[in-house]
Design a protein around this motif. Structure first.
Motif, PDB file in Angstrom:
ATOM      1  N   ARG A 254       3.189   5.915  -2.976  1.00  8.38           N
ATOM      2  CA  ARG A 254       4.405   6.621  -3.315  1.00  8.38           C
ATOM      3  C   ARG A 254       4.302   6.771  -4.847  1.00  8.38           C
ATOM      4  O   ARG A 254       5.018   7.709  -5.362  1.00  8.38           O
ATOM      5  CB  ARG A 254       5.521   5.972  -2.624  1.00  8.38           C
ATOM      6  CG  ARG A 254       6.914   6.929  -2.795  1.00  8.38           C
ATOM      7  CD  ARG A 254       8.438   6.257  -2.708  1.00  8.38           C
ATOM      8  NE  ARG A 254       9.052   7.220  -2.843  1.00  8.38           N
ATOM      9  CZ  ARG A 254       9.748   7.952  -3.709  1.00  8.38           C
ATOM     10  NH1 ARG A 254       9.183   7.722  -4.848  1.00  8.38           N
ATOM     11  NH2 ARG A 254      11.004   8.720  -3.670  1.00  8.38           N
ATOM     12  N   GLN A 255       4.055   5.715  -5.511  1.00  7.99           N
ATOM     13  CA  GLN A 255       4.076   5.740  -7.034  1.00  7.99           C
ATOM     14  C   GLN A 255       3.115   6.685  -7.586  1.00  7.99           C
ATOM     15  O   GLN A 255       3.410   7.485  -8.533  1.00  7.99           O
ATOM     16  CB  GLN A 255       3.792   4.219  -7.427  1.00  7.99           C
ATOM     17  CG  GLN A 255       3.928   4.162  -9.046  1.00  7.99           C
ATOM     18  CD  GLN A 255       5.002   4.374  -9.689  1.00  7.99           C
ATOM     19  OE1 GLN A 255       6.123   4.386  -9.126  1.00  7.99           O
ATOM     20  NE2 GLN A 255       5.014   5.327 -10.824  1.00  7.99           N
ATOM     21  N   LEU A 256       2.164   6.858  -6.905  1.00 10.85           N
ATOM     22  CA  LEU A 256       0.997   7.725  -7.480  1.00 10.85           C
ATOM     23  C   LEU A 256       1.540   9.320  -7.126  1.00 10.85           C
ATOM     24  O   LEU A 256       1.349   9.736  -8.097  1.00 10.85           O
ATOM     25  CB  LEU A 256      -0.229   7.501  -6.463  1.00 10.85           C
ATOM     26  CG  LEU A 256      -1.436   8.521  -6.598  1.00 10.85           C
ATOM     27  CD1 LEU A 256      -2.853   7.968  -5.998  1.00 10.85           C
ATOM     28  CD2 LEU A 256      -1.120   9.850  -5.924  1.00 10.85           C
TER      29      LEU A 256
ATOM     30  N   THR B 219       4.627  10.655   1.529  1.00 13.97           N
ATOM     31  CA  THR B 219       3.916   9.500   1.229  1.00 13.97           C
ATOM     32  C   THR B 219       3.604   9.123   2.822  1.00 13.97           C
ATOM     33  O   THR B 219       2.340   8.792   3.253  1.00 13.97           O
ATOM     34  CB  THR B 219       4.396   8.171   0.797  1.00 13.97           C
ATOM     35  OG1 THR B 219       4.923   8.546  -0.503  1.00 13.97           O
ATOM     36  CG2 THR B 219       3.833   7.060   0.932  1.00 13.97           C
ATOM     37  N   TRP B 220       4.462   9.255   3.816  1.00 14.85           N
ATOM     38  CA  TRP B 220       4.054   9.064   5.113  1.00 14.85           C
ATOM     39  C   TRP B 220       3.013   9.836   5.921  1.00 14.85           C
ATOM     40  O   TRP B 220       1.982   9.525   6.243  1.00 14.85           O
ATOM     41  CB  TRP B 220       5.255   9.239   5.792  1.00 14.85           C
ATOM     42  CG  TRP B 220       5.148   8.804   7.500  1.00 14.85           C
ATOM     43  CD1 TRP B 220       5.285   7.563   7.848  1.00 14.85           C
ATOM     44  CD2 TRP B 220       5.015   9.771   8.345  1.00 14.85           C
ATOM     45  NE1 TRP B 220       5.146   7.549   9.284  1.00 14.85           N
ATOM     46  CE2 TRP B 220       4.848   9.103   9.623  1.00 14.85           C
ATOM     47  CE3 TRP B 220       4.698  11.196   8.493  1.00 14.85           C
ATOM     48  CZ2 TRP B 220       4.593   9.490  10.879  1.00 14.85           C
ATOM     49  CZ3 TRP B 220       4.159  11.735   9.823  1.00 14.85           C
ATOM     50  CH2 TRP B 220       4.343  11.047  10.976  1.00 14.85           C
TER      51      TRP B 220
ATOM     52  N   HIS C 283       2.869  12.267 -10.020  1.00 10.26           N
ATOM     53  CA  HIS C 283       2.585  13.595 -10.316  1.00 10.26           C
ATOM     54  C   HIS C 283       3.464  14.444  -9.515  1.00 10.26           C
ATOM     55  O   HIS C 283       3.240  15.563  -9.124  1.00 10.26           O
ATOM     56  CB  HIS C 283       0.984  13.737  -9.671  1.00 10.26           C
ATOM     57  CG  HIS C 283       0.182  13.104 -10.329  1.00 10.26           C
ATOM     58  ND1 HIS C 283      -0.812  13.485 -11.130  1.00 10.26           N
ATOM     59  CD2 HIS C 283      -0.553  11.800  -9.931  1.00 10.26           C
ATOM     60  CE1 HIS C 283      -1.696  12.785 -11.610  1.00 10.26           C
ATOM     61  NE2 HIS C 283      -1.558  11.522 -10.879  1.00 10.26           N
ATOM     62  N   ARG C 284       4.884  14.130  -9.939  1.00 14.11           N
ATOM     63  CA  ARG C 284       5.840  14.940  -8.983  1.00 14.11           C
ATOM     64  C   ARG C 284       5.919  16.228  -9.363  1.00 14.11           C
ATOM     65  O   ARG C 284       6.182  17.075  -8.511  1.00 14.11           O
ATOM     66  CB  ARG C 284       7.273  14.099  -9.310  1.00 14.11           C
ATOM     67  CG  ARG C 284       8.399  14.864  -8.659  1.00 14.11           C
ATOM     68  CD  ARG C 284       9.780  14.255  -9.192  1.00 14.11           C
ATOM     69  NE  ARG C 284       9.870  12.912  -8.268  1.00 14.11           N
ATOM     70  CZ  ARG C 284      10.421  13.138  -6.925  1.00 14.11           C
ATOM     71  NH1 ARG C 284      10.744  14.112  -6.397  1.00 14.11           N
ATOM     72  NH2 ARG C 284      10.452  11.883  -6.343  1.00 14.11           N
TER      73      ARG C 284
ATOM     74  N   ILE D 233       0.799  -1.087  -0.083  1.00 11.73           N
ATOM     75  CA  ILE D 233      -0.030  -0.087  -0.111  1.00 11.73           C
ATOM     76  C   ILE D 233       0.937   1.409   0.081  1.00 11.73           C
ATOM     77  O   ILE D 233       0.591   2.104  -0.696  1.00 11.73           O
ATOM     78  CB  ILE D 233      -1.048  -0.089   1.154  1.00 11.73           C
ATOM     79  CG1 ILE D 233      -1.917  -1.056   1.075  1.00 11.73           C
ATOM     80  CG2 ILE D 233      -1.560   1.258   1.303  1.00 11.73           C
ATOM     81  CD1 ILE D 233      -2.744  -1.263   2.224  1.00 11.73           C
ATOM     82  N   VAL D 234       1.913   1.265   0.922  1.00 11.95           N
ATOM     83  CA  VAL D 234       2.747   2.322   0.941  1.00 11.95           C
ATOM     84  C   VAL D 234       3.349   2.617  -0.406  1.00 11.95           C
ATOM     85  O   VAL D 234       3.557   3.899  -0.866  1.00 11.95           O
ATOM     86  CB  VAL D 234       3.946   2.074   2.072  1.00 11.95           C
ATOM     87  CG1 VAL D 234       4.952   3.345   1.945  1.00 11.95           C
ATOM     88  CG2 VAL D 234       3.295   2.063   3.399  1.00 11.95           C
TER      89      VAL D 234
END
Length: 209
Positions: A144-146, A163-164, A150-151, A139-140
């Motif tokens: 993070r990939q999401l 992400t955290w 959109h960086r 899930i983490v």
């Protein structure tokens, strides 16, 4: 001395998987009815309609049963998130955040009484142990990939920290809404919207270059 949280072995055949499911279902029922202190492996075995030996074949103690319930919850959470993301097929970051928050809310509404008991009464399995659950790490990584996708739209440079922050915000607020201070039945959509707005403002989404 820390309790043994890992199961003795994993079920492989359909019959053994059904047995473990029955044991975990019984564990959930007994925990909700009696709490952590009032539960025991003997009570759980009796509720599941199996021998205590069948329980110990897979789980060394009560704490390992609750740890297995936590892992099952993480799996349910991932499956729910995946289903919502697939069904909605969101494109923008805000749409993806909305889908994740909605999926998280749905997953936490499945067994709110059990979540409350496990979170508040299980003395050993702290949040720090979440990273030891493979499906939770998945899930983490997905969130993070999401963000990585959109960086260019994000203000935070440290995506691990972002992400955290996103995950902790979602988990804390939805946990409070569904188990600690439950909202009226007509409020979930409103709290979801507020969480998405909060996250969007934290990430400070801008127009992509």
């Amino acid at each position: 001395m820390k309790p043994q949280l890992l199961p003795r072995k994993s079920p492989r055949q359909a019959r053994s998987k059904a047995l473990v499911t029955a044991i975990l279902d019984a564990t959930a029922q007994v925990l909700v009815e009696r709490g952590y202190a009032g539960s025991s492996t003997n009570l759980i075995a009796s509720r599941a309609g199996v021998s205590i030996g069948s329980v110990y074949q897979y789980f060394p103690n009560k704490d390992s049963l609750i740890a297995a319930l936590r892992e099952r919850h993480a799996t349910d959470l991932y499956d729910t998130l995946d289903a919502v993301l697939t069904r909605r097929n969101p494109q923008s970051l805000e749409e993806k955040l909305s889908a994740i928050v909605h999926g998280w809310m749905l997953a936490h509404q499945l067994e709110p009484d059990l979540h409350r008991v496990v979170e508040q009464e299980f003395p050993f399995f702290e949040r720090a142990h979440q990273d030891q659950i493979p499906i939770y790490r998945t899930i983490v990584e997905r969130v993070r990939q999401l963000l990585e996708e959109h960086r260019e739209q994000l203000l935070p440079d440290n995506l691990d920290l972002a992400t955290w922050m996103v995950l902790q915000t979602i988990e804390s607020l939805i946990h409070a809404a569904t188990t600690t201070t439950p909202l009226p039945v007509h409020q979930p959509a409103a709290i979801e919207q507020q969480i998405v707005e909060m996250l969007t403002r934290y990430l400070q989404v801008v127009n992509p270059r």
